[in-house]
Structures are given as structure tokens and as C-alpha cells.
Write a protein that holds these residues in place. Structure first.
Motif, PDB file in Angstrom:
ATOM      1  N   GLY A  63      -0.570   5.382  19.609  1.00 12.81           N
ATOM      2  CA  GLY A  63       0.576   5.477  18.715  1.00 12.81           C
ATOM      3  C   GLY A  63       0.436   4.672  17.439  1.00 12.81           C
ATOM      4  N   GLY A  64      -0.801   4.333  17.057  1.00 15.49           N
ATOM      5  CA  GLY A  64      -1.024   3.552  15.851  1.00 15.49           C
ATOM      6  C   GLY A  64      -1.879   4.285  14.841  1.00 15.49           C
ATOM      7  N   ARG A  65      -2.336   3.529  13.822  1.00 19.76           N
ATOM      8  CA  ARG A  65      -3.236   4.057  12.796  1.00 19.76           C
ATOM      9  C   ARG A  65      -4.488   3.194  12.751  1.00 19.76           C
ATOM     10  N   LEU A  66      -5.621   3.814  12.542  1.00 12.00           N
ATOM     11  CA  LEU A  66      -6.857   3.055  12.407  1.00 12.00           C
ATOM     12  C   LEU A  66      -6.745   2.154  11.185  1.00 12.00           C
ATOM     13  N   ALA A  67      -7.167   0.894  11.324  1.00  6.81           N
ATOM     14  CA  ALA A  67      -6.896  -0.096  10.283  1.00  6.81           C
ATOM     15  C   ALA A  67      -8.075  -1.048  10.111  1.00  6.81           C
ATOM     16  N   CYS A  68      -7.941  -1.905   9.104  1.00  8.06           N
ATOM     17  CA  CYS A  68      -8.814  -3.063   8.905  1.00  8.06           C
ATOM     18  C   CYS A  68     -10.297  -2.659   8.887  1.00  8.06           C
ATOM     19  N   VAL A  69     -11.145  -3.445   9.533  1.00  9.86           N
ATOM     20  CA  VAL A  69     -12.590  -3.200   9.482  1.00  9.86           C
ATOM     21  C   VAL A  69     -12.970  -1.886  10.158  1.00  9.86           C
ATOM     22  N   SER A  70     -12.179  -1.423  11.121  1.00 14.65           N
ATOM     23  CA  SER A  70     -12.478  -0.157  11.786  1.00 14.65           C
ATOM     24  C   SER A  70     -12.376   1.007  10.808  1.00 14.65           C
ATOM     25  N   GLU A  71     -11.329   1.038  10.010  1.00 10.26           N
ATOM     26  CA  GLU A  71     -11.161   2.105   9.029  1.00 10.26           C
ATOM     27  C   GLU A  71     -12.198   1.980   7.916  1.00 10.26           C
ATOM     28  N   LEU A  72     -12.476   0.762   7.454  1.00  6.61           N
ATOM     29  CA  LEU A  72     -13.450   0.590   6.382  1.00  6.61           C
ATOM     30  C   LEU A  72     -14.846   1.006   6.843  1.00  6.61           C
ATOM     31  N   ALA A  73     -15.214   0.673   8.077  1.00  7.24           N
ATOM     32  CA  ALA A  73     -16.517   1.087   8.598  1.00  7.24           C
ATOM     33  C   ALA A  73     -16.608   2.610   8.647  1.00  7.24           C
ATOM     34  N   ARG A  74     -15.526   3.270   9.001  1.00  7.35           N
ATOM     35  CA  ARG A  74     -15.519   4.739   9.024  1.00  7.35           C
ATOM     36  C   ARG A  74     -15.813   5.317   7.650  1.00  7.35           C
ATOM     37  N   CYS A 113       2.557   2.844   1.532  1.00  2.00           N
ATOM     38  CA  CYS A 113       3.267   3.547   2.608  1.00  2.00           C
ATOM     39  C   CYS A 113       2.530   4.839   2.966  1.00  2.00           C
ATOM     40  N   PRO A 114       2.029   4.952   4.179  1.00  2.00           N
ATOM     41  CA  PRO A 114       1.297   6.167   4.560  1.00  2.00           C
ATOM     42  C   PRO A 114       2.236   7.327   4.837  1.00  2.00           C
ATOM     43  N   HIS A 115       1.695   8.525   4.745  1.00  6.48           N
ATOM     44  CA  HIS A 115       2.437   9.707   5.159  1.00  6.48           C
ATOM     45  C   HIS A 115       2.648   9.609   6.672  1.00  6.48           C
ATOM     46  N   PRO A 116       3.784  10.080   7.190  1.00  4.33           N
ATOM     47  CA  PRO A 116       4.020   9.998   8.638  1.00  4.33           C
ATOM     48  C   PRO A 116       2.910  10.616   9.486  1.00  4.33           C
ATOM     49  N   ALA A 117       2.174  11.587   8.927  1.00  2.00           N
ATOM     50  CA  ALA A 117       1.123  12.249   9.695  1.00  2.00           C
ATOM     51  C   ALA A 117      -0.241  11.574   9.546  1.00  2.00           C
ATOM     52  N   ASP A 118      -0.341  10.524   8.737  1.00  3.77           N
ATOM     53  CA  ASP A 118      -1.635   9.871   8.534  1.00  3.77           C
ATOM     54  C   ASP A 118      -2.068   9.117   9.785  1.00  3.77           C
ATOM     55  N   ALA A 119      -3.353   9.253  10.122  1.00  4.49           N
ATOM     56  CA  ALA A 119      -3.908   8.559  11.284  1.00  4.49           C
ATOM     57  C   ALA A 119      -4.593   7.254  10.908  1.00  4.49           C
ATOM     58  N   THR A 120      -4.663   6.956   9.604  1.00  5.08           N
ATOM     59  CA  THR A 120      -5.305   5.740   9.132  1.00  5.08           C
ATOM     60  C   THR A 120      -4.430   5.081   8.078  1.00  5.08           C
ATOM     61  N   VAL A 121      -4.647   3.801   7.860  1.00  8.29           N
ATOM     62  CA  VAL A 121      -3.963   3.113   6.778  1.00  8.29           C
ATOM     63  C   VAL A 121      -4.712   3.375   5.484  1.00  8.29           C
ATOM     64  N   ASP A 122      -4.071   3.105   4.362  1.00  2.89           N
ATOM     65  CA  ASP A 122      -4.712   3.232   3.063  1.00  2.89           C
ATOM     66  C   ASP A 122      -5.822   2.195   2.924  1.00  2.89           C
ATOM     67  N   VAL A 123      -6.857   2.538   2.148  1.00  3.95           N
ATOM     68  CA  VAL A 123      -7.965   1.595   1.928  1.00  3.95           C
ATOM     69  C   VAL A 123      -7.447   0.270   1.391  1.00  3.95           C
ATOM     70  N   PHE A 124      -6.468   0.309   0.513  1.00  3.92           N
ATOM     71  CA  PHE A 124      -5.898  -0.909  -0.065  1.00  3.92           C
ATOM     72  C   PHE A 124      -5.437  -1.855   1.043  1.00  3.92           C
ATOM     73  N   ASP A 125      -4.701  -1.323   2.010  1.00  3.67           N
ATOM     74  CA  ASP A 125      -4.221  -2.153   3.124  1.00  3.67           C
ATOM     75  C   ASP A 125      -5.353  -2.542   4.061  1.00  3.67           C
ATOM     76  N   ALA A 126      -6.307  -1.635   4.285  1.00  6.65           N
ATOM     77  CA  ALA A 126      -7.433  -1.956   5.160  1.00  6.65           C
ATOM     78  C   ALA A 126      -8.238  -3.126   4.593  1.00  6.65           C
TER      79      ALA A 126
END
Length: 283
Positions: A63-74, A113-126
Motif C-alpha cells: 500500500g505504499g510507493r517506491l521511494a528513496c534509494v530504491s526508486e533512484l536505483a530503478r 504531490c504524486p498522482h493517486p495512481a503513482d506507484a513511486t514518489v517524484d525524483v525530487f522527493d526521492a
């Protein structure tokens, strides 16, 4: 059909059951597609393209969004370690029991603010999250990498650093998006202790571009296994070094493994090379 939306240049979208049915699936067909792996259903009512990265699937499952180093590595941004799953969760999230044991939870409100359907956070926040989760040198390397890849803009830096704790804001003066790899940034930061001049991405006629030039005479090339593993690449590198030597330059090639995991060896080599000043060749 489910569109392929796991594009590294974009955040990944989660489709709801209603959208899937509206796109042409029947309830039975959707169930069959999930069973066959043509569509992923990480949790009830949430559907993803079958090629979606596993970290994204795991984040959506809880129930979350991929974030931080996990999203950046992707996205191909330099981070030192992304072995643990980093997930941004709303404070009211109710599926915490499903989180992997080594997962890192992020709770702070997002600045983009991400779209409700986004599975990841924005790069800025990551990037903001990754600065808090890494040592200062690695944090600078992450910012440099995001800038170099065009995932973060120079005109966003002032805003980004305003959102950081006061102790992290001093890193602003160390950022340089010209670095093409995290290892280049790390070596550049090592060189601060020697009070030398460092030029980045210098072009030599007949040789090409080099990573770093120190005090006008020492060329440093930060090699990685991925780009220098085959013999043809090594031959090309050695011929470049030979051409630079003919121009009067000394070349040092620390390998990524030492830069990342045995930095004291790289520092010792730099100390030995820079112990005595040398005359700058005519460029």
C-alpha cells in the motif's frame, strides 16, 4: 490491453479494477490474465504491467510507493546501497504487517504531490529522502548523478536544500552535475583534503574527454567493471593513457571497487602522487 508504463523516465502507474474492465477485460479475462502473469495484481484492486520492477511491485503490495534509494536505483541514479526496500507510506497505512523485515519506511509528507495512481514518489522527493539515508559524500554523489541524468534540474537545487535539515545544507556547495558517475564525485570529494585544483570532464585533442584533471598535470579516470571489462576497452584506455603521457600528463585509474569499499587505498595513492608538486604540461 495494459499499456507498458514502467518507463525509467516516468513513474509507474497503478491501474484500478474499474480501469482494467473499461480497457476491455472481462472479469473472467482479468482473472485469467493475472493467473497467467500477463497482468500483475500485487494487492486487491491494484494492477501493474507484468514487466514492472520487483521493488515497485513490493511497494504497491504493502500500500505504499517506491521511494528513496530504491526508486533512484530503478532510474539509474547512483546510490551506494539499495538492498533494503524503501517505501513511502501514508500515516494511515494499514498493511504494515506485510512489509519485508528489512524495509525502510518513510512517513514524512511529500513535497511533490504524486498522482493517486503513482506507484513511486517524484525524483525530487526521492533525492531528499536519499540524502537523509546516506553519508554526506554519497548524498552529494546521488545529487550529482540525478543532475547528470537530467532527472533533477539545477534550478530545483535551492528549493531542494531548503527542505533539508540545517546540517545537510552545507552540501550545496559540493554539488556538481558534470560528474558522469558516482565514483567520480567520490574521488573529487577525496581530493578536497589535498587543497588542489580539480577540473571536471576535460577534453584533450586526439584523446577525448577525461574525468578529472588535478593541478593541471594529473589525469584521473574512474574505471568501472561495466565499462572497462573487455580487452578491447582496456586497449582503448591504455592507448589514451599513452597519448596523455606523450603530452606530459600522469594518469591514475582507481577502480570502482576501491573507491567504494577501500577508499583509504585511493587516498594513499593520491597522497603519494601529490606529495611533490609537478610542472603543468602545456595543454
Amino acid at each position: 490491453m495494459l499499456r507498458h508504463i514502467d518507463n525509467p523516465a516516468q513513474r509507474v502507474r497503478v491501474f484500478g479494477r474499474g480501469e482494467m474492465l473499461a480497457s476491455g477485460y472481462s472479469p473472467t479475462g482479468l482473472t485469467t490474465a493475472v493467473r497467467r502473469g500477463a497482468v500483475l495484481r500485487p494487492r486487491g484492486g491494484a494492477y501493474l504491467h507484468p514487466d514492472t520492477a520487483q521493488d515497485v511491485v513490493d511497494a504497491v503490495r504493502v500500500g505504499g510507493r517506491l521511494a528513496c534509494v530504491s526508486e533512484l536505483a530503478r532510474l539509474g541514479v547512483y546510490v551506494r546501497d539499495h538492498s533494503a526496500l524503501h517505501v513511502h507510506l501514508h500515516r494511515s497505512a494499514s498493511r504494515l504487517r506485510d512489509l519485508p523485515r528489512d524495509a525502510r519506511r518513510h512517513w514524512r509528507p511529500l513535497h511533490r504531490c504524486p498522482h493517486p495512481a503513482d506507484a513511486t514518489v517524484d525524483v525530487f522527493d526521492a533525492v531528499i529522502q536519499a540524502i537523509g539515508c546516506q553519508d554526506p559524500d554519497d548524498a552529494v554523489a546521488t545529487i550529482d548523478s540525478a543532475l547528470h541524468l537530467g532527472l533533477l534540474r539545477e534550478d530545483e537545487l535551492d528549493e531542494l536544500f531548503r527542505h533539508l535539515d540545517a546540517g545537510k545544507r552545507q552540501l550545496r556547495n559540493l554539488v556538481d552535475g558534470r560528474s558522469e558517475a558516482g565514483t567520480e564525485t567520490l574521488v573529487r570529494l577525496m581530493l578536497r583534503a589535498f587543497k588542489v585544483t580539480v577540473e571536471l570532464q576535460v577534453v584533450f585533442v586526439g584523446v577525448g574527454r577525461v574525468d578529472l584533471v588535478v593541478d593541471g598535470w594529473l589525469v584521473i579516470e574512474c574505471d568501472s567493471r561495466a565499462h572497462h571489462s573487455d580487452w578491447e576497452s582496456q586497449r582503448r584506455d591504455r592507448r589514451r593513457d599513452q597519448a596523455l603521457a606523450a603530452l606530459g600528463y600522469c594518469v591514475y585509474r582507481p577502480i570502482a571497487e576501491d573507491i567504494l569499499y577501500r577508499p583509504e587505498r585511493v587516498v594513499a595513492a593520491l597522497r603519494g602522487l601529490l606529495r611533490r608538486p609537478r610542472r603543468r604540461p602545456n595543454r
